[in-house]
Design an enzyme around this catalytic site. Structure first.
Site, PDB file in Angstrom:
ATOM      1  CG  ASP A  33      43.032  -9.523  -1.712  1.00 31.41           C
ATOM      2  OD1 ASP A  33      44.012  -9.743  -2.207  1.00 31.41           O
ATOM      3  OD2 ASP A  33      42.284  -8.581  -2.040  1.00 31.41           O
ATOM      4  CB  SER A 126      36.314  -0.448 -16.548  1.00 33.99           C
ATOM      5  OG  SER A 126      37.167   0.552 -16.912  1.00 33.99           O
ATOM      6  CB  ALA A 127      34.464   4.293 -18.164  1.00 35.34           C
ATOM      7  CE1 TYR A 151      41.409  -4.382 -15.539  1.00 37.59           C
ATOM      8  CE2 TYR A 151      40.852  -2.442 -16.860  1.00 37.59           C
ATOM      9  CZ  TYR A 151      40.932  -3.230 -15.623  1.00 37.59           C
ATOM     10  OH  TYR A 151      40.214  -2.725 -14.692  1.00 37.59           O
ATOM     11  CE  LYS A 155      37.763  -5.012 -14.805  1.00 40.25           C
ATOM     12  NZ  LYS A 155      37.567  -5.689 -13.522  1.00 40.25           N
ATOM     13  CG  LEU A 202      46.418  12.222 -13.762  1.00 41.69           C
ATOM     14  CD1 LEU A 202      47.847  12.439 -14.411  1.00 41.69           C
ATOM     15  CD2 LEU A 202      45.380  12.769 -14.412  1.00 41.69           C
ATOM     16  NE  ARG A 233      40.804   8.891 -19.601  1.00 43.48           N
ATOM     17  CZ  ARG A 233      41.070   9.207 -20.898  1.00 43.48           C
ATOM     18  NH1 ARG A 233      40.727  10.208 -21.389  1.00 43.48           N
ATOM     19  NH2 ARG A 233      42.130   8.961 -21.500  1.00 43.48           N
TER      20      ARG A 233
HETATM   21  P1  NAD Z   1      43.444  -3.738  -6.616  1.00 45.49           P
HETATM   22  O1  NAD Z   1      44.475  -4.353  -7.335  1.00 45.49           O
HETATM   23  O2  NAD Z   1      43.784  -2.547  -5.849  1.00 45.49           O
HETATM   24  O3  NAD Z   1      42.404  -4.727  -5.990  1.00 45.49           O
HETATM   25  C1  NAD Z   1      42.201  -5.940  -6.308  1.00 45.49           C
HETATM   26  C2  NAD Z   1      42.374  -6.795  -5.438  1.00 45.49           C
HETATM   27  O4  NAD Z   1      42.348  -8.181  -5.784  1.00 45.49           O
HETATM   28  C3  NAD Z   1      43.880  -6.986  -4.727  1.00 45.49           C
HETATM   29  O5  NAD Z   1      43.846  -6.924  -3.427  1.00 45.49           O
HETATM   30  C4  NAD Z   1      44.290  -8.315  -5.219  1.00 45.49           C
HETATM   31  O6  NAD Z   1      45.417  -8.746  -4.217  1.00 45.49           O
HETATM   32  C5  NAD Z   1      43.339  -9.113  -5.278  1.00 45.49           C
HETATM   33  N1  NAD Z   1      43.289 -10.155  -6.342  1.00 45.49           N
HETATM   34  C6  NAD Z   1      43.532 -10.178  -7.771  1.00 45.49           C
HETATM   35  N2  NAD Z   1      43.381 -11.533  -8.288  1.00 45.49           N
HETATM   36  C7  NAD Z   1      43.007 -12.291  -7.174  1.00 45.49           C
HETATM   37  C8  NAD Z   1      42.770 -13.548  -6.911  1.00 45.49           C
HETATM   38  N3  NAD Z   1      42.868 -14.602  -8.158  1.00 45.49           N
HETATM   39  N4  NAD Z   1      42.280 -14.128  -5.888  1.00 45.49           N
HETATM   40  C9  NAD Z   1      42.011 -13.241  -4.769  1.00 45.49           C
HETATM   41  N5  NAD Z   1      42.219 -11.979  -5.047  1.00 45.49           N
HETATM   42  C10 NAD Z   1      42.825 -11.552  -6.058  1.00 45.49           C
HETATM   43  O7  NAD Z   1      42.698  -2.885  -7.702  1.00 45.49           O
HETATM   44  P2  NAD Z   1      41.245  -1.920  -7.586  1.00 45.49           P
HETATM   45  O8  NAD Z   1      41.809  -0.683  -8.111  1.00 45.49           O
HETATM   46  O9  NAD Z   1      40.570  -1.985  -6.067  1.00 45.49           O
HETATM   47  O10 NAD Z   1      40.105  -2.365  -8.508  1.00 45.49           O
HETATM   48  C11 NAD Z   1      39.305  -3.539  -8.137  1.00 45.49           C
HETATM   49  C12 NAD Z   1      38.588  -3.821  -9.383  1.00 45.49           C
HETATM   50  O11 NAD Z   1      37.953  -2.692 -10.018  1.00 45.49           O
HETATM   51  C13 NAD Z   1      39.274  -4.672 -10.502  1.00 45.49           C
HETATM   52  O12 NAD Z   1      38.390  -5.646 -10.925  1.00 45.49           O
HETATM   53  C14 NAD Z   1      39.414  -3.678 -11.334  1.00 45.49           C
HETATM   54  O13 NAD Z   1      39.650  -4.144 -12.557  1.00 45.49           O
HETATM   55  C15 NAD Z   1      38.420  -2.760 -11.343  1.00 45.49           C
HETATM   56  N6  NAD Z   1      38.504  -1.389 -11.832  1.00 45.49           N
HETATM   57  C16 NAD Z   1      39.236  -0.605 -11.141  1.00 45.49           C
HETATM   58  C17 NAD Z   1      39.698   0.622 -11.712  1.00 45.49           C
HETATM   59  C18 NAD Z   1      40.712   1.664 -11.248  1.00 45.49           C
HETATM   60  O14 NAD Z   1      41.128   2.529 -11.875  1.00 45.49           O
HETATM   61  N7  NAD Z   1      41.187   1.374 -10.076  1.00 45.49           N
HETATM   62  C19 NAD Z   1      38.694   1.242 -12.780  1.00 45.49           C
HETATM   63  C20 NAD Z   1      37.883   0.416 -13.166  1.00 45.49           C
HETATM   64  C21 NAD Z   1      37.570  -1.071 -12.827  1.00 45.49           C
HETATM   65  N1  UDP Z   2      47.887  10.289 -17.463  1.00 45.83           N
HETATM   66  C1  UDP Z   2      48.853  11.392 -17.569  1.00 45.83           C
HETATM   67  N2  UDP Z   2      50.180  10.995 -17.187  1.00 45.83           N
HETATM   68  C2  UDP Z   2      50.300   9.846 -16.305  1.00 45.83           C
HETATM   69  C3  UDP Z   2      49.181   9.068 -16.154  1.00 45.83           C
HETATM   70  C4  UDP Z   2      48.177   9.531 -16.640  1.00 45.83           C
HETATM   71  O1  UDP Z   2      48.974  12.288 -18.326  1.00 45.83           O
HETATM   72  O2  UDP Z   2      51.384   9.801 -15.812  1.00 45.83           O
HETATM   73  C5  UDP Z   2      46.498  10.792 -18.145  1.00 45.83           C
HETATM   74  C6  UDP Z   2      46.377   9.635 -18.882  1.00 45.83           C
HETATM   75  O3  UDP Z   2      46.807  10.182 -20.503  1.00 45.83           O
HETATM   76  C7  UDP Z   2      44.855   9.895 -19.156  1.00 45.83           C
HETATM   77  C8  UDP Z   2      44.471  10.354 -17.879  1.00 45.83           C
HETATM   78  O4  UDP Z   2      45.639  10.880 -17.168  1.00 45.83           O
HETATM   79  O5  UDP Z   2      44.348  11.046 -20.064  1.00 45.83           O
HETATM   80  C9  UDP Z   2      43.954   9.130 -16.905  1.00 45.83           C
HETATM   81  O6  UDP Z   2      45.088   8.182 -16.828  1.00 45.83           O
HETATM   82  P1  UDP Z   2      44.904   6.825 -15.867  1.00 45.83           P
HETATM   83  O7  UDP Z   2      45.759   5.939 -16.472  1.00 45.83           O
HETATM   84  O8  UDP Z   2      44.763   7.292 -14.304  1.00 45.83           O
HETATM   85  O9  UDP Z   2      43.232   6.402 -16.243  1.00 45.83           O
HETATM   86  P2  UDP Z   2      42.530   5.721 -17.623  1.00 45.83           P
HETATM   87  O10 UDP Z   2      41.663   6.769 -18.066  1.00 45.83           O
HETATM   88  O11 UDP Z   2      43.563   5.686 -18.541  1.00 45.83           O
HETATM   89  O12 UDP Z   2      42.019   4.401 -17.336  1.00 45.83           O
END
Ligand code: NAD
Ligand code: UDP
Length: 341
Positions: A33, A126-127, A151, A155, A202, A233
């Site tokens: 990381d 991601s969804a 973003y 994905k 959220l 969601r």
């Molecule tokens: P996060 O930011 O907490 O974790 C990502 C980690 O990757 C961080 O620790 C960051 O320092 C590290 N990182 C970023 N770029 C890097 C690089 N070039 N080299 C090495 N390390 C690097 O995010 P998260 O919520 O844990 O998400 C993890 C993964 O899941 C991501 O790919 C994100 O897009 C995906 N994802 C997250 C969500 C969500 O809501 N959290 C939803 C769908 C998908």
């Molecule tokens: N949301 C909200 N207030 C906030 C952040 C999010 O009402 O401050 C709502 C947003 O409109 C969505 C849901 O919460 O309907 C989940 O948002 P989030 O950004 O957590 O995830 P997303 O589904 O957009 O990836």
């Protein structure tokens, strides 16, 4: 069999919880990381929860030469790729940062896995790839929609890079996990989500408002075509989500994979509205969350939740933790990092 797993982005929110579950299931982990969106304290948290040692390498996965040294130093058959930038809004204003970081880090990983003869890659998708779906719940066969942010586009492109590489090179297995909405923290409250600045998501906004860090939660939109007018969601507990990665690794290392590239939805199969979630948080934790209705947020879809049949049948995985357990853990984590009783 080599039971070590490389976790890129393993100091982050989902990666740190996944490290805990892998260690608990008897795997060793090496975390790579660059700490661009996380703190080294999460590594200490992983050690405290599991009582196990964790190898940590501070490295940027976009730096191929430096990343290659992790492959030189450690034997592992499997990698889980969390490393990415993830703020949707920032990706609109800084698209190149997102295309560079998210694509290059995956390309380097796939390339090095090939070069060093390592086989299995799990990718954090991601969804968001479904956009506004015509039919709910969405299955893995629901068509992807054009991404509405750079973003989201990364994905889709990363899924395609993995799919095409698996098909072309013949030595790799790939699984893309399409996460719905991860939330919560480890029940120990020793690791959790650490958003930088004002949270976009959220649940951290709810917990920070309850803790008095934010004045008021904005509920984006109240006239969506849903029963209470707020968006719906599929909120998935972070520990359940972490366990889905263990199931994916076991599928690939246990020789059960029917095909070498697969996609799974990782959600609960239940839709919950924003208003329902805030009310549940207040009820479970006995705290008030100041809130107001605000205009819709650009790019938000009205509703989405997962059909998780495939993950159940093929991975033997399903979400188990209740919303109450998740919101309780989320609040205890927020209180711990704020020093509140
Ligand atoms: P996060 O930011 O907490 O974790 C990502 C980690 O990757 C961080 O620790 C960051 O320092 C590290 N990182 C970023 N770029 C890097 C690089 N070039 N080299 C090495 N390390 C690097 O995010 P998260 O919520 O844990 O998400 C993890 C993964 O899941 C991501 O790919 C994100 O897009 C995906 N994802 C997250 C969500 C969500 O809501 N959290 C939803 C769908 C998908
Ligand atoms: N949301 C909200 N207030 C906030 C952040 C999010 O009402 O401050 C709502 C947003 O409109 C969505 C849901 O919460 O309907 C989940 O948002 P989030 O950004 O957590 O995830 P997303 O589904 O957009 O990836």
């Amino acid at each position: 069999m080599n039971k070590r797993v490389l976790i890129t982005g393993g100091a982050g929110y989902i990666g740190s919880h996944t490290a805990v579950e892998l260690l608990g299931a008897g795997y060793d982990v090496v975390i790579a990381d660059n700490l661009s969106n996380s703190d080294i304290s999460s590594i200490e948290g992983i050690r405290s929860i599991t009582g196990r040692d964790v190898d940590f390498v501070e490295v940027d996965c976009c730096d191929r030469e430096a990343f290659a040294r992790v492959f030189e130093r450690y034997e592992f058959d499997s990698a889980i790729h969390f490393a990415a930038s993830k703020a949707v809004g920032e990706s609109v204003s800084e698209p190149l940062k997102y295309y560079r970081n998210n694509l290059l880090s995956l390309i380097n990983l796939v390339d090095l896995m090939r070069e060093y003869g390592r086989r299995n890659i799990v990718f954090s998708s991601s969804a968001t790839v479904y956009g506004e779906a015509e039919q709910l719940p969405v299955t893995e066969l629901t068509p992807r929609k054009s991404a509405t942010s750079p973003y989201g586009n990364t994905k889709q492109i990363c899924e395609d890079i993995l799919r095409d590489s698996v098909a072309a090179y013949g030595t790799l297995n790939g699984i893309s996990l399409r996460y719905f909405n991860p939330m919560g923290a480890h029940p120990s409250a020793l690791i959790g989500e650490l958003p930088r600045g004002v949270p976009n998501n959220l649940v951290p906004f709810i917990t920070q408002t309850a803790a008095g860090v934010r004045e008021c939660l904005s509920i984006f939109g109240d006239d969506y075509p849903t029963p209470d007018g707020s968006c719906i969601r599929d909120y998935i507990d972070i520990v359940d989500l972490a366990r889905a990665h263990v199931a994916a690794i076991e599928r690939m290392t246990g020789g059960r994979s029917k095909s070498s590239y697969e996609i799974f939805n990782i959600g609960t199969g239940r839709g919950v509205s924003v208003k329902e979630l805030v009310e549940a948080f207040e009820r479970v934790n006995g705290v008030k969350v100041n809130r107001r209705t605000a205009p819709k947020r650009a790019g938000d879809i009205a509703a989405i939740w997962a059909d998780t049949t495939l993950a159940g049948e093929e991975l033997g995985w399903k979400a188990e933790r209740s919303i109450e357990q998740t919101l309780d853990a989320a609040w205890r984590w927020e209180k711990r990092i704020r020093g509140l009783k």
